[in-house]
Enzyme design. Structure first.
Site, PDB file in Angstrom:
ATOM      1  NE  ARG A 121      -3.698   1.348   2.037  1.00 35.26           N
ATOM      2  CZ  ARG A 121      -5.474   1.850   0.785  1.00 35.26           C
ATOM      3  NH1 ARG A 121      -5.733   1.414  -0.405  1.00 35.26           N
ATOM      4  NH2 ARG A 121      -6.002   2.521   1.317  1.00 35.26           N
TER       5      ARG A 121
ATOM      6  CB  THR B 237      -9.967  -0.598  -6.687  1.00 33.58           C
ATOM      7  OG1 THR B 237      -9.779   0.583  -5.654  1.00 33.58           O
ATOM      8  CG2 THR B 237      -9.778  -1.461  -6.505  1.00 33.58           C
TER       9      THR B 237
ATOM     10  CB  THR C 122      -6.353   0.709  -6.098  1.00 30.66           C
ATOM     11  OG1 THR C 122      -7.260   2.619  -5.609  1.00 30.66           O
ATOM     12  CG2 THR C 122      -5.583   1.358  -4.345  1.00 30.66           C
TER      13      THR C 122
ATOM     14  CG  ASN D 176      -8.242   6.659  -3.585  1.00 28.36           C
ATOM     15  OD1 ASN D 176      -9.441   5.769  -3.187  1.00 28.36           O
ATOM     16  ND2 ASN D 176      -8.619   7.702  -3.023  1.00 28.36           N
TER      17      ASN D 176
ATOM     18  N   GLY E 118     -14.459  -0.929  -5.235  1.00 30.00           N
ATOM     19  CA  GLY E 118     -15.455  -0.241  -5.148  1.00 30.00           C
ATOM     20  C   GLY E 118     -15.744   0.366  -3.728  1.00 30.00           C
ATOM     21  N   GLY E 119     -14.610   0.506  -3.138  1.00 30.08           N
ATOM     22  CA  GLY E 119     -13.945   1.353  -2.104  1.00 30.08           C
ATOM     23  C   GLY E 119     -14.972   0.700  -0.932  1.00 30.08           C
TER      24      GLY E 119
HETATM   25  O1  DON Z   1      -8.529   1.330  -0.624  1.00 29.73           O
HETATM   26  C1  DON Z   1      -9.178   2.016  -0.696  1.00 29.73           C
HETATM   27  O2  DON Z   1      -9.697   1.155   0.400  1.00 29.73           O
HETATM   28  C2  DON Z   1      -9.593   2.665  -1.551  1.00 29.73           C
HETATM   29  N1  DON Z   1      -8.704   3.548  -2.335  1.00 29.73           N
HETATM   30  C3  DON Z   1     -10.566   1.777  -2.786  1.00 29.73           C
HETATM   31  C4  DON Z   1     -11.032   2.450  -3.814  1.00 29.73           C
HETATM   32  C5  DON Z   1     -11.290   1.473  -4.600  1.00 29.73           C
HETATM   33  O3  DON Z   1     -11.941   0.389  -4.264  1.00 29.73           O
HETATM   34  C6  DON Z   1     -12.734   2.109  -5.510  1.00 29.73           C
HETATM   35  N2  DON Z   1     -13.433   1.132  -6.295  1.00 29.73           N
HETATM   36  N3  DON Z   1     -13.606   1.437  -7.362  1.00 29.73           N
END
Ligand code: DON
Length: 561
Positions: free
Chosen positions: A107, A374, A392, A394, A466-467
């Protein structure tokens, strides 16, 4: 020999990220074949070109780690809005010969000059500073992670593995409907960045259509320049110089010391039982523990008797998700904050979570998360090795800035920190503090690839993008397979819900039958119906019978051989 290949989905409209949790606006055609069967190996990715790159490496004799890295590099080319060498990720690895699991955390970290109050302006937090701009950029971990995985478990050199990605970048690839939609959505922002507009917009400033060719020559050259010593060449060599010069010119914080100091971390995977299975996940700063807590609370819940996506099942899920997301505040970078995972995953904590879920009292809600972008990928090889990887930059196109000469898109991972610790929020100061910005710290992530075993042997793997909807999506796809015994494609395609405690609303996909939605409303839940939530892929694993599926919500590829 059964061999099949899933076709790339062509959604009925352009898929575009619109708001925080309604991630893709187009209604996917669930009739499209999103699944594949493999005997020797399987790659599932949110890009069909990238899945093909992974299978190419498997066929050349590479193992699951080689193939996962090839897929990750390729998806960084073909899903450039989601991930790439400017970002970072998590890799959960199962090595069959050793019967052992490994968790690699690469990360991004906060630059050494970062400060907890760096997003405060005139005494107020300015969240926008953490994304869409130079101050959102965290130290990229992607190449260091890839290198660490290859050195420990790979069988091939970096250049052999990067070859498919280099070819896609140099010769060009057809924009997927998803990418075309994202470019169209962000065209006005991409226009402001010389590198992004040159590569991703047409000369007249318009967005390409799905199927139009996109060429990333400078990225191809950067990948090539990494030779077979990617860490030296990226973090200490010419790439580092160009990146640092760019940051200096734009007022960014990332320095040469940040790059030379960056280290990926091998961490101990975490695990918990669920109905006779062992579920392995990434430890903090991933939210893997949150999924394990939720599964733990649903253990012995006789879900199959309730029926897949039945209102009583969904009501139970909503309550458990809510409590899981409240506990998520207690997760952060363990190198900075004591995260007592043992305690969080203990029977006592999970019993308390179950109690709170089944007998809800008023609880303090955590802040709503906001993410897009992501990419997740999954690989199984002929020896039974498994990799579940999520990567990702982000939000879509990260910081919306690129270093043109490198073809490198900058992440805005700083936005995953609590940008304003101490901001009046009586109910979650602890959580915000745990995830406040500190130099060298990793922000808390929702990315949570998992691998599930039965009697010590992997039986499935899943992960998503997807966050925060990754957490709920991975949970539901895992339950669809483990509790309801759906095949991979059906498990992924089933409509999903998302509940994250705050805002006090249950997000429901429009494919959820109206009668089910009404039943939930009659129970008192406030619903928000969205076209689609995040994307989740899955592979079910049985001897000589690998079944993979990508998510029709976002498109991609599942290729077995
Ligand atoms: O690490 C995380 O939680 C975010 N940076 C992830 C972002 C994300 O999954 C966006 N997706 N579509």
């Amino acid at each position: 020999m059964a061999v099949s290949k899933a076709v790339m989905l062509m959604p009925r409209g352009i898929q575009v990220c619109v708001v925080a949790l309604a991630l893709f606006t187009a209604t996917p055609s669930y009739a499209a074949d999103t699944s594949a069967v493999g005997v020797h190996g399987m790659v599932v990715s949110e890009s069909e070109d990238a899945a093909r790159a992974g299978v190419e490496i498997l066929k050349q004799g590479g193992n699951a780690v080689d193939a996962a890295v090839a897929t990750a590099l390729a998806v960084g080319v073909t899903n450039p809005a989601a991930c790439g060498i400017g970002g970072g990720g998590f890799m959960l690895i199962y090595i069959a010969k050793a019967h052992a699991f490994y968790a690699l955390d690469y990360r991004e970290t906060a630059p050494l000059q970062a400060r907890p109050d760096m997003y405060m302006r005139n005494g107020k937090p300015d969240e926008d500073l953490a994304r869409d701009g130079i101050l959102g950029v965290a130290v990229p971990g992607e190449i260091a992670g890839i290198d660490a995985a290859l050195r420990r478990f790979g069988t091939m050199k970096f250049q052999q593995i990067a070859a498919p990605a280099e070819k896609l970048a140099g010769d060009g690839y057809a924009a997927s409907p998803h990418l075309a939609g994202e470019i169209a959505q962000l065209a006005s922002k991409l226009k402001n960045d010389p590198g992004l507009s040159q590569v991703f917009l047409k000369p007249d400033g318009s967005a390409p259509k799905a199927g139009d060719m996109i060429v990333e020559k400078n990225l191809a050259a950067t990948l090539k320049s990494l030779c077979d010593d990617p860490v030296r060449n990226f973090y200490h060599g010419q790439v580092a110089s160009a990146l640092v010069a760019f940051m200096k010119a734009r007022g960014g914080l990332l320095s040469a010391a940040d790059l030379t100091n960056y280290r990926p971390d091998w961490r101990d995977p975490i695990r918990r039982r669920y109905e006779g299975y062992e579920v392995y996940a990434m430890p903090p700063p991933s939210s893997g523990g949150v999924v394990l807590e939720m599964l733990g609370a649903l253990d012995s819940g006789h879900l199959a008797g309730l029926g897949v996506n039945s209102p009583p099942y969904l009501a139970r899920l909503i309550e458990v998700m809510r409590q899981g997301f409240i506990d998520r505040e207690r997760y952060a970078d363990p190198d900075f904050i004591g995260v007592d995972v043992q305690k969080l995953l203990s029977d006592t904590n999970i019993q308390q979570l179950r109690e709170r879920a089944l007998h809800p009292k008023e609880m303090r809600p955590p802040p709503a998360a906001h993410d897009h972008g992501t990419s997740n990928l999954l690989v199984v090889d002929k020896d039974g090795n498994v990799v579940a990887l999520t990567t990702t930059i982000n939000t879509v196109f990260g910081a919306k800035m690129s270093v043109p000469a490198l073809g490198l898109i900058l992440n805005d991972e700083m936005d995953d920190f609590a940008v304003a610790p101490g901001v009046p929020n009586a109910y979650h100061l602890e959580g915000e503090r745990a995830n406040e910005v500190r130099p060298g710290k990793r922000p808390l992530s929702s990315m949570t690839p998992i691998i599930v075993t039965k009697s010590g042997v992997p039986v499935m793997t899943t992960g998503g993008s997807g966050g925060p909807t990754i957490v709920s999506g991975v949970l539901q796809v895992a339950l669809n397979i483990l509790a309801f015994h759906l095949d991979a494609a059906s498990a992924v395609a089933e409509p999903r819900i998302h509940e994250q405690a705050a805002p006090d609303i249950v997000i429901v996909e429009q494919a959820m039958p109206p009668a089910t939605r009404s039943a939930l409303e009659q129970m008192g839940y406030k619903l928000k119906v969205v076209p689609n939530l995040g994307a989740v892929g899955a592979i079910t694993i049985a001897p000589a019978n690998l079944r993979g599926a990508f998510d029709p919500r976002k498109g991609g590829g599942a290729i077995g051989y």
